[in-house]
Structure formats: C-alpha cells, structure tokens
Design an enzyme around this catalytic site. Structure first.
Site, mmCIF file in Angstrom:
data_model
loop_
_atom_site.group_PDB
_atom_site.id
_atom_site.type_symbol
_atom_site.label_atom_id
_atom_site.label_comp_id
_atom_site.label_asym_id
_atom_site.label_seq_id
_atom_site.Cartn_x
_atom_site.Cartn_y
_atom_site.Cartn_z
ATOM 1 N N HIS A 1 0.734 -1.346 -0.038
ATOM 2 C CA HIS A 1 0.123 0.120 -0.201
ATOM 3 C C HIS A 1 0.892 1.326 -0.047
ATOM 4 O O HIS A 1 0.224 2.456 0.201
ATOM 5 C CB HIS A 1 -0.852 0.044 1.127
ATOM 6 N N CYS A 2 2.227 1.124 -0.014
ATOM 7 C CA CYS A 2 3.117 2.236 0.129
ATOM 8 C C CYS A 2 3.992 2.711 -1.113
ATOM 9 O O CYS A 2 3.675 3.470 -1.920
ATOM 10 C CB CYS A 2 3.792 2.078 1.315
ATOM 11 N N ILE A 3 4.986 1.855 -1.210
ATOM 12 C CA ILE A 3 6.080 2.029 -2.280
ATOM 13 C C ILE A 3 5.614 2.067 -3.749
ATOM 14 O O ILE A 3 6.106 2.914 -4.534
ATOM 15 C CB ILE A 3 6.953 0.744 -2.085
#
Length: 454
Positions: A284-286
């Site tokens: 969900h981030c990078i």
C-alpha cells in the site's frame, strides 16, 4: 446548523488542560479505519491506557472486533480479546461516537485513481464525517500517506465549514503511519512517530498523545514537513529497489548473480545499504507514494524525472519475469507460453503476510493469461484472491494444494513471494522449471539446471 452556531459564546480551549488529559491518558480517542494501520494503532492506544473507539464502515469488522476476533493475520485474536476485556476498546460503524472523543485519528486508504493520480476520496469522506460532529477542543490527526499540503489544503477547509477555526477552536495535525506488516522486530508501539501540527497548539497535543504510546516522538515544523517525511522514506526505498532491479537486468547477460553481488557489497561497513530485486513492487506504500509527490510537484512546474524513472524500472519488472519465463520454457521444454501450465508461488506482496494489495503476482497472472497460459497459484496466506480495483477479473481464484503430484503437473513455477515454510527443495524436485525472483532457491541442493533467476 453548524457546530459553531450551537456554541456561540464558548471560550477558546485551554491547551494546558487538554495536554494534561493526553498525558494522564484520560482523553478518549477515536481511530477511523480499522485496517492494517488503524487496528494496530487502536490496540496500541488501548494498551497504553486510553479509552478507544474504533470506527469502520464495514459492520463485519466491527462485529468481529467486539467479539474478540481479528481479521488480520499478524494480529492474534488474543490481542483483540484482551483489548475488549479492558472495557476501554470497542468498535462501531456509528460516526456519532466521534462527538464523545477528544482526538480522532484518520487511518484510511489513499490509493491511486485509474489515471494514476491521488485518490483522496476516503480522506475527504472521513473528514466530512468528523466535520458533522466536530466540537471545540478536539484534536484531528491524519496518518494516511499523502502529498504535502493535504492536511491544510483538503482537511482544514472541510472542518472549518463548521465555523470553527483550526488553532483557535479545534486542532489539526499529521503523523505518518509507519506500519510494516510481517516485521516481527518492530510494532506500532516501538516505532518512533513524526508529528507536525497545523499550529503549535496542535503539535503540542499530538506530541502529548503519541508520547504515551511510542518510545520517541519527533516533532517537525508543520504538517507539510511531516507529510513530506513519509513520502521521502518510501521514495528512498522505491529508488533503491529500482537501482538493484536495473543492475539485475544489466548483470544477467554478463553471467553475474545480483544476489551474490549484494551479499558481498553489504560487507562494507559504511556507505552501502542493501536493497533487493524482485518481480515488481507491491503493498500500500512503495508502488503508490511516489506518484503522490510527482503529482503535487507538477503544481510547481517541477519534473520529478529521477523518481519517475525509478517507477518505470520497477513497473517493467513483471514483464521482465515473463520474458525470462518464456525464454526458459522455449530453451528447456521446447514449448511456448500459450501451451504451458504455470504455477505462481505466493500472491502476497511480501513474505509472511496475507495482503495482496498491488502485488506483482496479480499483474504477472494477468500477463500470463493474456499470453494464453493456464495459470494457478499457491499461497498459504491467501486462500482466495480478493476483489481489487485493477484486477477484478482475478477475484475468487483459489490457492491450489501443495503436493508432489500437483507440482509435477506444471511446466514451470514462478516464485513471486518467498514465504517462510514453503518446501523449496520439494518444488525443485517435482517441478521441471522454477523461475526464482526472490533468491528463494539459494539453499536447494541439486536441480541447478531447473532453476532460473529472474
């Protein structure tokens, strides 16, 4: 009628009294969004002694939590049951519960739109729910990853529609989440928190709250600096992963193993930090966060070429894996992808988690199906593929059992996720070709002719 209309003559909140309530842990806290970020935070706050209300729009989640059950593999049922047993934690789908809380912390998804632009719809919807119950003295904190300026440009105007003013009547802050699902060395309660306030009062209150929960709080000048901190952390990882992915492609035709090179390079005690290649970015981030900054940079006529180039390199990795697979099938089995049966090993975006968001395995499955291959997967953490925005057609596919007979029925296996506990030796023994994107087969004895790194 606005909240301000109902409270025309009230004095400005007393910062010192509010700060004392957080330091004394008598303040009530609401956590909005009980997913991979919100639920661990809610449990950490409860464990620190606060009375916590967890809010989620999914009634099944609220019911499970109030029954002492977890729906996230990394969080044991016992932790939830213990929190409920204190009488200081409950979950609800009723946003009216915000009115009784002193602080409301927003931990909702910040995905990308189909056009790869920031989608703040969850943040905006949550802020409107808070707005409709906002009262003087409340502290509102955003933890969701986002572009610099979201807290003051998006949330503050919505909240101030009440007639209440940030810094005078209520307080607004940003503190980026730093969850790392599956990491047994760090938990919510052991990871330092960065805190930026819309004003000095908001920062003081947010610091007072988080200091009761984590070992170190790092105050910064404002919400934008805090928002930029989270993006910098994840862009740093994205860029360095892109570097080793590109080095992998460069070294392959030279007969050089990138994994061996990294192991050797990391023996240098200074000036080097190991990052590892893979089949593509997930989570969900990078894969998402860099796009939030590049989008915002365009507002200032700034081109983020370096960041975008890293994104291009990481995005092309699934195609590189498919090309390596196709070449290996042709050379070793004399068949094309369109006549092959392929097993994807692991569909989670990282090892030992039950989260498939943005997993490169989803893109790999789609690409292989488009090429005419028959594709199945095995993942002990994801028995059924969930519905996702970009890969809806894959929803409902089930993990196949892991047996010698089943493995022998595939023409090739592609290791997408190197979960602990998988029998890599057995995979090599029974599957005629293994494409290893994670160096998972490094300890396998024999069968070197069946293993191709990608």
């Amino acid at each position: 009628m606005s909240t301000a209309d109902t409270q025309p003559d009230m004095q400005a909140p007393d910062i010192q009294s509010l700060e004392s309530a957080y330091r004394g842990r008598s303040a009530r806290v609401a956590v909005v969004g009980l997913g991979y970020v919100g639920l661990p935070l809610a449990l950490a706050l409860t464990g620190a002694g606060f009375t916590v209300t967890g809010f989620d729009i999914d009634p099944a989640k609220a019911a499970a939590l109030n029954g002492g059950r977890s729906y996230i593999r990394q969080i044991a049922d016992g932790r939830v049951a213990e929190a409920v047993a204190t009488g200081r934690f409950r979950a609800t789908t009723d946003a009216d519960a915000f009115a009784a809380c002193d602080a409301v912390i927003v931990c909702v998804p910040t995905p990308l739109s189909p056009q790869r632009e920031p989608d703040l719809s969850f943040v905006e919807a949550s802020t409107r729910l808070i707005r409709d119950r906002l009262r003087r003295g409340q502290l509102v904190i955003l933890e969701s990853t986002t572009w610099p300026g979201t807290t003051d440009e998006v949330m503050r105007p919505i909240l101030e529609e009440t007639g209440l003013a940030s810094g005078r009547d209520f307080f607004l802050a940003y503190s980026p989440e730093r969850e790392d699902p599956g990491n047994i060395d760090f938990t919510t309660s052991t990871i330092p928190k960065v805190v930026g306030g819309d004003d000095e009062g908001a920062r003081r209150l947010a610091v007072a709250l988080y200091e009761q929960v984590v070992p170190q709080v790092v105050p910064v000048s404002g919400t934008r600096a805090a928002e930029a901190t989270k993006l910098t952390e994840n862009i740093f990882r994205s860029v360095n992963i892109a570097l080793v992915n590109e080095l992998k492609i460069v070294f392959e035709p030279m007969g050089i193993d990138i994994w061996e090179v990294i192991e050797a390079a990391k023996t240098k005690p200074f000036g080097f930090m190991p990052f590892y290649p893979g089949p593509g970015l997930g989570g969900h981030c990078i894969p998402i966060d860099p796009f939030y900054l590049t989008w915002k940079a365009r507002e200032y006529q700034i081109s983020t070429r370096f960041i975008e180039l890293a994104g291009e390199v990481n995005t092309m990795m699934p195609r590189h894996v498919v090309d390596r697979l196709a070449l290996a099938l042709d050379r070793q089995a004399g068949i094309g992808l369109s006549r092959s049966r392929i097993l994807l090993v692991g569909m989670a975006y990282k090892k030992n988690v039950d989260d498939s968001r943005e997993s490169p395995g989803l893109r790999l499955m789609e690409m292989l199906l488009e090429r005419g291959a028959a594709v199945e997967y095995h993942d002990p953490f994801i028995p059924v593929l969930p519905v996702t925005r970009e890969h809806a057609a894959l929803a409902g596919r089930r993990s196949v059992e892991w047996t010698a007979e089943r493995l022998a029925g595939f023409d090739a296996a592609v290791i997408v996720t190197d979960h602990d506990g998988i029998d890599w030796q057995g995979l090599a023994a029974h599957c005629p070709l293994v494409i290893d994107t994670r160096n998972a087969m490094r300890a396998v004895e024999g069968f070197a002719d069946r293993i191709v790194k990608a």
